[in-house]
Design a protein around this motif. Structure first.
Motif, short mmCIF file in Angstrom:
data_model
loop_
_atom_site.label_atom_id
_atom_site.label_comp_id
_atom_site.label_asym_id
_atom_site.label_seq_id
_atom_site.Cartn_x
_atom_site.Cartn_y
_atom_site.Cartn_z
N PRO A 122 -14.32 -10.55 19.69
CA PRO A 122 -13.06 -10.92 19.03
C PRO A 122 -12.61 -9.79 18.11
O PRO A 122 -13.40 -9.27 17.31
N VAL A 123 -11.37 -9.38 18.21
CA VAL A 123 -10.88 -8.25 17.44
C VAL A 123 -9.53 -8.60 16.80
O VAL A 123 -8.80 -9.47 17.27
N THR A 124 -9.25 -7.92 15.70
CA THR A 124 -7.93 -7.95 15.08
C THR A 124 -7.24 -6.63 15.39
O THR A 124 -7.82 -5.56 15.17
N VAL A 125 -6.03 -6.70 15.92
CA VAL A 125 -5.28 -5.50 16.29
C VAL A 125 -4.37 -5.12 15.13
O VAL A 125 -3.59 -5.95 14.63
N LEU A 126 -4.47 -3.87 14.70
CA LEU A 126 -3.70 -3.37 13.56
C LEU A 126 -2.87 -2.17 13.99
O LEU A 126 -3.36 -1.30 14.71
N GLU A 127 -1.63 -2.14 13.55
CA GLU A 127 -0.79 -0.95 13.74
C GLU A 127 -1.04 -0.03 12.55
O GLU A 127 -0.56 -0.26 11.44
N ALA A 128 -1.84 1.00 12.78
CA ALA A 128 -2.30 1.88 11.70
C ALA A 128 -1.47 3.16 11.67
O ALA A 128 -1.61 4.01 12.54
N GLY A 129 -0.61 3.27 10.67
CA GLY A 129 0.20 4.47 10.54
C GLY A 129 1.34 4.49 11.54
O GLY A 129 1.65 3.48 12.17
N PRO A 130 1.98 5.67 11.70
CA PRO A 130 1.66 6.90 10.96
C PRO A 130 2.02 6.81 9.49
O PRO A 130 3.06 6.25 9.13
N CYS A 131 1.14 7.36 8.65
CA CYS A 131 1.35 7.39 7.20
C CYS A 131 1.58 8.84 6.78
O CYS A 131 0.99 9.77 7.33
N VAL A 132 2.43 9.02 5.79
CA VAL A 132 2.74 10.36 5.31
C VAL A 132 2.23 10.50 3.88
O VAL A 132 2.26 9.56 3.09
N VAL A 133 1.73 11.69 3.56
CA VAL A 133 1.25 11.96 2.20
C VAL A 133 2.46 12.18 1.30
O VAL A 133 3.22 13.14 1.48
N VAL A 134 2.64 11.29 0.34
CA VAL A 134 3.80 11.36 -0.57
C VAL A 134 3.45 12.13 -1.84
O VAL A 134 4.29 12.84 -2.39
N GLN A 135 2.19 12.00 -2.29
CA GLN A 135 1.81 12.66 -3.54
C GLN A 135 0.31 12.93 -3.54
O GLN A 135 -0.48 12.15 -3.01
N LYS A 136 -0.06 14.06 -4.14
CA LYS A 136 -1.46 14.39 -4.37
C LYS A 136 -1.75 14.28 -5.86
O LYS A 136 -1.02 14.85 -6.68
N LYS A 137 -2.78 13.53 -6.22
CA LYS A 137 -3.16 13.40 -7.62
C LYS A 137 -4.48 14.14 -7.84
O LYS A 137 -5.45 13.91 -7.11
N THR A 138 -4.50 15.02 -8.80
CA THR A 138 -5.66 15.86 -9.04
C THR A 138 -6.24 15.58 -10.43
O THR A 138 -5.60 14.95 -11.28
N VAL A 139 -7.45 16.09 -10.64
CA VAL A 139 -8.11 15.92 -11.93
C VAL A 139 -7.31 16.61 -13.03
O VAL A 139 -7.20 16.10 -14.17
#
Length: 211
Positions: free
Chosen positions: A24-41
């Motif tokens: 038994p599986v759940t089907v997911l529409e994964a993405g496409p996702c885009v990188v909007v922001q990078k957070k750094t230290v």
């Protein structure tokens, strides 16, 4: 390597493994996702990627978010989610993350919002016991029991299981297995159930506790 993606729940189905056993599986529409922001230290105190999923129009985006998306030059997105990663040096704003970031056999955690079930009593909400419906019990067979002790303070203790709103809360299902990845159609099949209704948005990340 740490990974993460935003996905939409399409529903449940079943697949057959190499031994002919139904899975038994759940089907997911994964993405496409885009990188909007990078957070750094240096700028934010921690490392993270902010991903956008699902196209929308400027009319349905408020002014602060319009400026945020225009700065990244990635178009307007309906959903934003943040993923904390140890190393984000290989990513740039505008990069596209697709379903093939995961592969069959990966162990993942799925985070989502459970189905809301409205107001519920303690039997449905917590699995409480019902009373007898004979010998003078009255119309309280499904009610909560005593509120507090019969000695000392006589106050109800904190955490008492009482009726209230059921569902519609953040839920994480751990140690699920990716059964199949269809990179061409941006689909991921995950063994078992994931939280939320059809059409609900979830996030998929590496399993924190591998089974």
């Amino acid at each position: 390597m740490q990974k993460g993606i935003i996905a939409k729940k399409l529903g449940m189905s079943q697949l057959f493994d190499e031994n002919g056993k139904v899975v038994p599986v759940t089907v997911l529409e994964a993405g496409p996702c885009v990188v909007v922001q990078k957070k750094t230290v240096e700028t934010d105190g921690y490392c993270a990627l902010q991903l956008g999923f699902g196209d929308t129009s400027a009319k349905r985006t408020n002014k602060p978010l319009q400026g945020h998306f225009n700065k990244a030059d990635v178009g307007f997105k309906k959903f934003l989610r943040e993923f904390k990663l140890d190393d984000i040096s290989t990513f740039s704003v505008g990069d596209v993350i697709k379903a093939d970031t995961f592969e069959a056999g990966d162990m993942v955690d799925v985070h989502g919002t459970s189905k809301g079930k409205g107001y519920a009593g303690i039997i449905k909400r917590y699995g409480g016991h019902r009373l007898k419906e004979t010998h003078g019990t009255g119309p309280v067979a499904r009610h909560a029991g005593p509120m507090g002790p019969n000695t000392q303070s006589r106050h109800s203790p904190k955490g008492k299981k009482l009726p209230g709103h059921l569902g519609a809360e953040k839920v994480t299902i751990q140690n699920l297995t990716v059964v199949k990845v269809d990179a061409e159609n941006n689909l991921i099949a995950i063994k078992g159930a994931v939280p939320g209704p059809k059409g609900g948005v979830v996030t998929i990340t590496n399993a924190v506790k591998k089974a």
